[in-house]
Design a protein around this motif. Structure first.
Motif, PDB file in Angstrom:
ATOM      1  N   THR A 170       0.836  -1.208   0.000  1.00  0.00           N
ATOM      2  CA  THR A 170       0.000   0.000   0.000  1.00  0.00           C
ATOM      3  C   THR A 170       0.867   1.253   0.000  1.00  0.00           C
ATOM      4  N   ILE A 171       1.928   1.240   0.790  1.00  0.00           N
ATOM      5  CA  ILE A 171       2.850   2.379   0.823  1.00  0.00           C
ATOM      6  C   ILE A 171       3.563   2.516  -0.512  1.00  0.00           C
ATOM      7  N   GLN A 172       3.952   1.385  -1.087  1.00  0.00           N
ATOM      8  CA  GLN A 172       4.616   1.413  -2.394  1.00  0.00           C
ATOM      9  C   GLN A 172       3.696   2.000  -3.467  1.00  0.00           C
ATOM     10  N   ASP A 173       2.427   1.619  -3.442  1.00  0.00           N
ATOM     11  CA  ASP A 173       1.473   2.147  -4.423  1.00  0.00           C
ATOM     12  C   ASP A 173       1.251   3.649  -4.226  1.00  0.00           C
ATOM     13  N   LYS A 174       1.223   4.078  -2.963  1.00  0.00           N
ATOM     14  CA  LYS A 174       1.054   5.510  -2.684  1.00  0.00           C
ATOM     15  C   LYS A 174       2.251   6.296  -3.218  1.00  0.00           C
ATOM     16  N   LEU A 175       3.451   5.729  -3.060  1.00  0.00           N
ATOM     17  CA  LEU A 175       4.644   6.381  -3.587  1.00  0.00           C
ATOM     18  C   LEU A 175       4.608   6.415  -5.110  1.00  0.00           C
ATOM     19  N   LYS A 176       4.201   5.306  -5.734  1.00  0.00           N
ATOM     20  CA  LYS A 176       4.107   5.269  -7.201  1.00  0.00           C
ATOM     21  C   LYS A 176       3.159   6.350  -7.706  1.00  0.00           C
ATOM     22  N   GLN A 177       2.070   6.552  -7.011  1.00  0.00           N
ATOM     23  CA  GLN A 177       1.106   7.579  -7.408  1.00  0.00           C
ATOM     24  C   GLN A 177       1.740   8.965  -7.379  1.00  0.00           C
ATOM     25  N   GLU A 178       2.547   9.236  -6.354  1.00  0.00           N
ATOM     26  CA  GLU A 178       3.211  10.530  -6.275  1.00  0.00           C
ATOM     27  C   GLU A 178       4.231  10.696  -7.405  1.00  0.00           C
ATOM     28  N   LEU A 179       4.884   9.586  -7.797  1.00  0.00           N
ATOM     29  CA  LEU A 179       5.944   9.659  -8.803  1.00  0.00           C
ATOM     30  C   LEU A 179       5.411   9.878 -10.212  1.00  0.00           C
ATOM     31  N   SER A 180       4.150   9.570 -10.435  1.00  0.00           N
ATOM     32  CA  SER A 180       3.580   9.690 -11.772  1.00  0.00           C
ATOM     33  C   SER A 180       3.699  11.126 -12.272  1.00  0.00           C
ATOM     34  N   GLY A 181       4.328  11.273 -13.421  1.00  0.00           N
ATOM     35  CA  GLY A 181       4.477  12.600 -14.025  1.00  0.00           C
ATOM     36  C   GLY A 181       5.530  13.470 -13.376  1.00  0.00           C
ATOM     37  N   LEU A 213      12.065   7.788   2.727  1.00  0.00           N
ATOM     38  CA  LEU A 213      13.497   7.682   3.005  1.00  0.00           C
ATOM     39  C   LEU A 213      13.792   7.997   4.467  1.00  0.00           C
ATOM     40  N   GLU A 214      13.127   8.997   5.018  1.00  0.00           N
ATOM     41  CA  GLU A 214      13.347   9.340   6.423  1.00  0.00           C
ATOM     42  C   GLU A 214      12.885   8.215   7.350  1.00  0.00           C
ATOM     43  N   GLU A 215      11.755   7.611   7.028  1.00  0.00           N
ATOM     44  CA  GLU A 215      11.274   6.501   7.863  1.00  0.00           C
ATOM     45  C   GLU A 215      12.178   5.284   7.729  1.00  0.00           C
ATOM     46  N   THR A 216      12.810   5.119   6.556  1.00  0.00           N
ATOM     47  CA  THR A 216      13.789   4.043   6.396  1.00  0.00           C
ATOM     48  C   THR A 216      14.979   4.279   7.315  1.00  0.00           C
ATOM     49  N   PHE A 217      15.500   5.493   7.337  1.00  0.00           N
ATOM     50  CA  PHE A 217      16.601   5.816   8.245  1.00  0.00           C
ATOM     51  C   PHE A 217      16.213   5.521   9.684  1.00  0.00           C
ATOM     52  N   ARG A 218      14.998   5.905  10.068  1.00  0.00           N
ATOM     53  CA  ARG A 218      14.557   5.728  11.453  1.00  0.00           C
ATOM     54  C   ARG A 218      14.367   4.261  11.789  1.00  0.00           C
ATOM     55  N   CYS A 219      13.639   3.571  10.948  1.00  0.00           N
ATOM     56  CA  CYS A 219      13.246   2.191  11.245  1.00  0.00           C
ATOM     57  C   CYS A 219      14.432   1.228  11.157  1.00  0.00           C
ATOM     58  N   ALA A 220      15.326   1.454  10.192  1.00  0.00           N
ATOM     59  CA  ALA A 220      16.451   0.540   9.989  1.00  0.00           C
ATOM     60  C   ALA A 220      17.659   0.896  10.846  1.00  0.00           C
ATOM     61  N   PRO A 261       5.627   6.356  18.615  1.00  0.00           N
ATOM     62  CA  PRO A 261       4.705   5.267  18.981  1.00  0.00           C
ATOM     63  C   PRO A 261       4.802   4.101  17.992  1.00  0.00           C
ATOM     64  N   LEU A 262       4.749   2.885  18.510  1.00  0.00           N
ATOM     65  CA  LEU A 262       4.935   1.676  17.700  1.00  0.00           C
ATOM     66  C   LEU A 262       6.203   1.809  16.852  1.00  0.00           C
ATOM     67  N   PRO A 263       7.365   1.910  17.490  1.00  0.00           N
ATOM     68  CA  PRO A 263       8.598   2.255  16.774  1.00  0.00           C
ATOM     69  C   PRO A 263       9.029   1.248  15.716  1.00  0.00           C
ATOM     70  N   ASN A 264       8.591  -0.004  15.833  1.00  0.00           N
ATOM     71  CA  ASN A 264       8.983  -1.008  14.843  1.00  0.00           C
ATOM     72  C   ASN A 264       8.085  -1.028  13.611  1.00  0.00           C
ATOM     73  N   LYS A 265       7.050  -0.211  13.627  1.00  0.00           N
ATOM     74  CA  LYS A 265       6.143  -0.126  12.482  1.00  0.00           C
ATOM     75  C   LYS A 265       6.703   0.846  11.454  1.00  0.00           C
ATOM     76  N   PHE A 266       6.727   0.433  10.189  1.00  0.00           N
ATOM     77  CA  PHE A 266       7.192   1.312   9.106  1.00  0.00           C
ATOM     78  C   PHE A 266       6.032   2.196   8.661  1.00  0.00           C
ATOM     79  N   ASP A 267       6.131   3.475   8.972  1.00  0.00           N
ATOM     80  CA  ASP A 267       5.026   4.397   8.717  1.00  0.00           C
ATOM     81  C   ASP A 267       5.569   5.760   8.284  1.00  0.00           C
ATOM     82  N   PRO A 268       5.704   5.988   6.972  1.00  0.00           N
ATOM     83  CA  PRO A 268       6.239   7.273   6.480  1.00  0.00           C
ATOM     84  C   PRO A 268       5.419   8.486   6.903  1.00  0.00           C
TER      85      PRO A 268
END
Length: 451
Positions: A285-296, A315-322, A364-371
């Motif tokens: 779902t997050i990937q699809d939301k990102l794809k929608q933003e990238l269109s055009g 990218l920021e949530e990746t830095f945080r979560c990983a 909150p819920l620090p292990n959840k990936f949530d951009p």
């Protein structure tokens, strides 16, 4: 509250913390049992709060894990070399990694010019070209073919970082491949020493392998430096290698400073890309939301990428979560105060960046990936230094932070706009918190072309 006598200065500190488990090793055995310094720090701060102490051998070390305490270290520049000795065999003990004081500040100020935001356009064409090569490669794969994600991302990061720091010598893929072979062997040995600090004898198989890898790296970089020196006037861009050449006349010193920027730059970039695409593959779902933003969005230049707010949040949530880089450290040459405690001069202070990035009071819920954590609205009341993945202190944070975002954004945008990335089923993905956080095993994905 427990007070400890410093074994070197005989002064008392009121910082709560652990007693040495062993009079010679301090708490090193506890760190080994925890699996990494990051995991040890998580337990340490759970037990003692946002400021705590432990021992590395006979050296008392203080660790801090809160935005408020981070703020008190904002102006501290000097790094305690002893805590970073593990990388000294690779980049050299006299390199920019270990340079403190006025000389360190001056050299960093000069080198950092290469990565200022206004200079990012210098790297755009190369990033776009290498990203398109990756898109073409993935597009040629048979449908449902299993792709080793980490392997591809490390290769991409190696090529990009080499070209963008050392220049046209690394337009030759053969030289990139040769460098990567040596670098992977040397880096693997450093990671091995994190688990087993004993240095292997020079005539042992590991000792010989590391020495040969280091010699190979130094030889390749010296050739790249000579190539740059000969062709510098014909180049339109100013890269960090040009500043290094202007500071040093000694070839060994030039090589050491070049390796200083590669020693973290390549693994950290490869890790960021690996984790980002893993999280996107795990969250369709997050990937699809990102794809929608990238269109055009166009050519994914710095100007167009600035408008892609959700990509930045991913990218920021990746830095945080990983927790890409789990900790940093500083020290001062005079007695100081931190969190109401007296800190004796030259006491290393660890910045537990990863502990704060996973603090459930801040996230909150620090292990959840949530951009969406990084939306403008959700970030309003969060302390600024709650998110400091590049460090923060003394203008010695990662100089290439804007470049890292550009590098990751161009590739992630290029891939997600063309492919739907999916995880191969049945994998268990665990992080290993070393010098840079990486997956314990390879991550396998499949890609499907988007319409």
């Amino acid at each position: 509250m427990i007070s400890y006598i410093l074994q070197t200065s005989r002064k008392v500190t009121t910082v709560p913390g652990l007693e040495p488990s062993n009079k010679d090793d301090g708490n090193l055995s506890d760190i080994t049992r925890a699996g990494s310094l990051h995991m040890f720090l998580i337990d340490l701060h759970k037990q003692f709060g946002p400021i705590a102490s432990f021992w590395m051998g006979e050296q008392l070390v203080v660790s801090i894990a809160s935005p408020e305490l981070f703020k008190q270290q904002m102006s501290v520049f000097d790094r305690p070399g002893d805590l970073f000795q593990i990388i000294a065999p690779l980049c050299g003990p006299t390199s920019i990694q270990f340079l403190n004081g006025a000389e360190g500040r001056g050299r960093r100020q000069l080198y950092d010019k290469s990565f200022l935001h206004e200079n990012l356009h210098v790297y755009t064409e190369g990033l776009q070209k290498i990203s398109k090569e990756m898109v073409t490669k993935w597009g040629s794969l048979v449908k449902e073919e299993h792709i080793p994600l980490q392997q591809y991302m490390k290769a991409f990061a190696t090529k990009v970082v080499l070209q963008c720091t050392l220049g046209a010598f690394f337009l030759d893929d053969k030289e990139v491949f040769n460098f990567k072979q040596h670098f992977d062997k040397a880096w693997s040995e450093l990671e091995h020493r994190l688990q087993d600090p004993s240095i292997p004898p020079e005539d042992s198989p590991r000792g010989k392998a590391f020495r040969e890898a280091l010699k190979g790296l130094q030889g390749i970089i010296k050739k790249a430096l000579q190539h740059r020196e000969k062709n510098r006037l014909a180049s339109k861009e100013s890269l960090i290698v040009d500043h290094i050449l202007s500071v040093h006349k000694d070839e060994d010193a030039q090589t050491s400073d070049c390796l200083s920027y590669l020693v973290y730059g390549i693994p950290a970039a490869g890790s960021l890309l690996t984790w980002c695409l893993y999280f996107l593959a795990s969250h369709p779902t997050i990937q699809d939301k990102l794809k929608q933003e990238l269109s055009g969005a166009g050519d994914f230049s710095p100007k167009s990428l600035e408008k892609l707010r959700y990509l930045r949040q991913v990218l920021e949530e990746t830095f945080r979560c990983a927790v890409i880089v789990p900790w940093a450290a500083r020290y001062q040459d005079f007695d100081s105060e931190l969190g109401g405690h007296k800190i004796s001069k030259r006491t290393p202070v660890v910045h537990a960046l990863g502990v704060v990035l996973q603090d459930d009071n801040l996230w909150p819920l620090p292990n959840k990936f949530d951009p969406d954590r990084f939306s403008v609205e959700n970030g309003k009341d969060r302390p600024t230094l709650a998110f400091a993945p590049f460090g923060f202190a003394g203008k010695r944070l990662c100089p290439a932070k804007d470049f890292v975002y550009l590098e990751a954004a161009v590739l992630v945008a290029s891939l997600v706009s063309k492919f739907k990335v999916s995880l191969v089923e049945g994998q268990v993905v665990n992080p290993v918190y070393g010098l840079v956080t990486k997956p314990e095993d390879e991550i396998w994905v499949t890609v499907q072309k988007r319409n």
